[in-house]
Design an enzyme around this catalytic site. Structure first.
Site, PDB file in Angstrom:
ATOM      1  N   ASP A   1       0.896  -1.234   0.088  1.00 54.66           N
ATOM      2  CA  ASP A   1      -0.113  -0.072  -0.017  1.00 54.66           C
ATOM      3  C   ASP A   1       0.944   1.193  -0.109  1.00 54.66           C
ATOM      4  O   ASP A   1       2.023   1.270   0.207  1.00 54.66           O
ATOM      5  CB  ASP A   1      -1.043  -0.125   1.240  1.00 54.66           C
ATOM      6  CG  ASP A   1      -0.252  -0.607   2.427  1.00 54.66           C
ATOM      7  OD1 ASP A   1       0.788  -0.374   2.671  1.00 54.66           O
ATOM      8  OD2 ASP A   1      -1.082  -0.796   3.481  1.00 54.66           O
TER       9      ASP A   1
ATOM     10  N   ASN B   1      -7.554  -2.414  14.320  1.00 54.90           N
ATOM     11  CA  ASN B   1      -9.081  -2.678  13.907  1.00 54.90           C
ATOM     12  C   ASN B   1      -9.003  -3.883  13.108  1.00 54.90           C
ATOM     13  O   ASN B   1     -10.187  -4.133  12.473  1.00 54.90           O
ATOM     14  CB  ASN B   1      -9.776  -1.477  13.287  1.00 54.90           C
ATOM     15  CG  ASN B   1      -8.834  -0.954  11.999  1.00 54.90           C
ATOM     16  OD1 ASN B   1      -8.000  -1.735  11.559  1.00 54.90           O
ATOM     17  ND2 ASN B   1      -9.410   0.074  11.587  1.00 54.90           N
TER      18      ASN B   1
ATOM     19  N   HIS C   1      -7.137  -4.425  10.264  1.00 54.52           N
ATOM     20  CA  HIS C   1      -6.860  -4.368   8.984  1.00 54.52           C
ATOM     21  C   HIS C   1      -5.793  -4.931   8.521  1.00 54.52           C
ATOM     22  O   HIS C   1      -4.669  -5.197   9.226  1.00 54.52           O
ATOM     23  CB  HIS C   1      -6.755  -2.953   8.739  1.00 54.52           C
ATOM     24  CG  HIS C   1      -5.731  -1.966   8.829  1.00 54.52           C
ATOM     25  ND1 HIS C   1      -6.127  -0.585   9.427  1.00 54.52           N
ATOM     26  CD2 HIS C   1      -4.434  -1.942   8.577  1.00 54.52           C
ATOM     27  CE1 HIS C   1      -4.914   0.098   9.964  1.00 54.52           C
ATOM     28  NE2 HIS C   1      -4.003  -0.695   9.285  1.00 54.52           N
TER      29      HIS C   1
ATOM     30  N   GLU D   1      -9.601  -1.620   5.481  1.00 56.41           N
ATOM     31  CA  GLU D   1     -10.355  -1.465   6.753  1.00 56.41           C
ATOM     32  C   GLU D   1     -11.609  -2.473   6.904  1.00 56.41           C
ATOM     33  O   GLU D   1     -11.975  -2.988   5.963  1.00 56.41           O
ATOM     34  CB  GLU D   1     -10.814  -0.025   6.725  1.00 56.41           C
ATOM     35  CG  GLU D   1      -9.496   1.000   6.381  1.00 56.41           C
ATOM     36  CD  GLU D   1      -8.912   1.166   7.765  1.00 56.41           C
ATOM     37  OE1 GLU D   1      -8.770   0.412   8.664  1.00 56.41           O
ATOM     38  OE2 GLU D   1      -8.214   2.390   7.838  1.00 56.41           O
TER      39      GLU D   1
HETATM   40  C1  GLP Z   1      -0.525   0.565   8.596  1.00 52.65           C
HETATM   41  C2  GLP Z   1      -0.340  -0.116   7.429  1.00 52.65           C
HETATM   42  C3  GLP Z   1      -0.572  -1.641   7.633  1.00 52.65           C
HETATM   43  C4  GLP Z   1       0.223  -2.156   9.037  1.00 52.65           C
HETATM   44  C5  GLP Z   1      -0.633  -1.389  10.073  1.00 52.65           C
HETATM   45  C6  GLP Z   1       0.086  -1.663  11.383  1.00 52.65           C
HETATM   46  O1  GLP Z   1      -1.688   1.144   8.728  1.00 52.65           O
HETATM   47  N1  GLP Z   1      -0.719   0.089   6.213  1.00 52.65           N
HETATM   48  O2  GLP Z   1       0.283  -2.456   6.744  1.00 52.65           O
HETATM   49  O3  GLP Z   1       0.148  -3.522   9.232  1.00 52.65           O
HETATM   50  O4  GLP Z   1      -0.487  -0.119   9.875  1.00 52.65           O
HETATM   51  O5  GLP Z   1       1.056  -0.904  11.725  1.00 52.65           O
HETATM   52  P1  GLP Z   1       2.196  -1.327  13.105  1.00 52.65           P
HETATM   53  O6  GLP Z   1       2.790  -2.361  12.455  1.00 52.65           O
HETATM   54  O7  GLP Z   1       2.823  -0.262  12.949  1.00 52.65           O
HETATM   55  O8  GLP Z   1       1.316  -1.631  14.017  1.00 52.65           O
END
Ligand code: GLP
Length: 233
Positions: free
Chosen positions: A62, A127, A129, A134
């Site tokens: 992404d 959440n 995702h 989402e």
């Molecule tokens: C972002 C990314 C995801 C990631 C998520 C969790 O929104 N787009 O790919 O898995 O955050 O982030 P973290 O690993 O910092 O908790």
């Protein structure tokens, strides 16, 4: 789903690095990559290793819409810093946050079609995702443009000077694109992930928790630390 519980995220990163190396040795050539803090210890291990990705392709999950590749908070920059500067790939693909939506979605889906992912790395949002899919995103989507939820904007604001600077939209591979990867590793650390980890693994498969779709995939390894695993029965 195989669930591996390690002492902490350093050990989790080492374990994930071993799996990446093993898959590369077995011939994997296309790696799906993720950003966020969860893969950071994996990338650190990869940087320290003798692994060579110069014959491999990477495809990121992404990117934010509306910020250029050279913006300090872009996922392009994150990947440069955490992996690509030290371990360049033959070719690395990320969505272009400044491109026209229709053209960008088509371009990314073509890239994915031409380069089926052998190993997909994932984190998980609080959440549920994955990528930027989402809650309530239909499971059958490939690349699409996403409106970020308040919860995700809130979670990501720590990286930006002001909350209003956090992009409100992103391009993301869809759940369907993720499920098409041959093998998936999901990394989750810390007790703020414990509840969603339980729902992903032990709850129903539901679009409310996008990561629960992974229950339908034949080859998923979940790497957790003890805190993220603490609610599993
Ligand atoms: C972002 C990314 C995801 C990631 C998520 C969790 O929104 N787009 O790919 O898995 O955050 O982030 P973290 O690993 O910092 O908790």
């Amino acid at each position: 789903m195989e669930v591996i519980i390690m002492k902490d995220k350093i050990q989790g990163g080492k374990k994930a690095c071993d799996i990446v190396k093993n898959e590369l040795d077995k011939g994997a050539g296309v790696f799906g990559l993720a950003t966020g803090s969860s893969p950071e210890t994996l990338y650190e291990e990869l940087r320290k290793s003798d692994i060579d990705f110069s014959d491999s392709i990477s495809i990121n999950l992404d990117e934010y819409v509306g910020i250029p590749a050279d913006h300090p908070q872009s996922y392009h920059m994150f990947m440069q810093k955490h992996l690509f500067n030290d371990k360049p790939f033959k070719k690395s693909y990320l969505p272009d946050g400044m491109a026209d939506a229709k053209e960008e979605i088509e371009r990314y889906n073509e890239i994915l079609e031409k380069n089926p992912i052998d190993l997909q790395i994932l984190g998980i949002g609080t959440n549920g995702h994955i990528g930027f899919n989402e809650p309530h995103t239909p499971f059958n989507l490939r690349t699409h443009k996403v409106k970020l939820t308040k919860e995700t904007i809130e979670a990501n604001k720590r990286f930006f000077e002001r909350e209003k600077d956090v992009p409100k939209e992103a391009y993301s591979m869809g759940v369907q694109s993720i499920l098409e990867a041959k093998k998936v590793i999901l990394l989750a650390y810390g007790d703020q992930k414990a509840d969603v980890v339980k729902q992903m693994i032990e709850g129903p498969v539901t679009e409310e928790i996008p990561a629960s779709a992974l229950q339908t995939h034949p080859d998923v390894t979940i790497i957790l630390d003890e805190q993220a695993a603490k609610l599993l029965s």
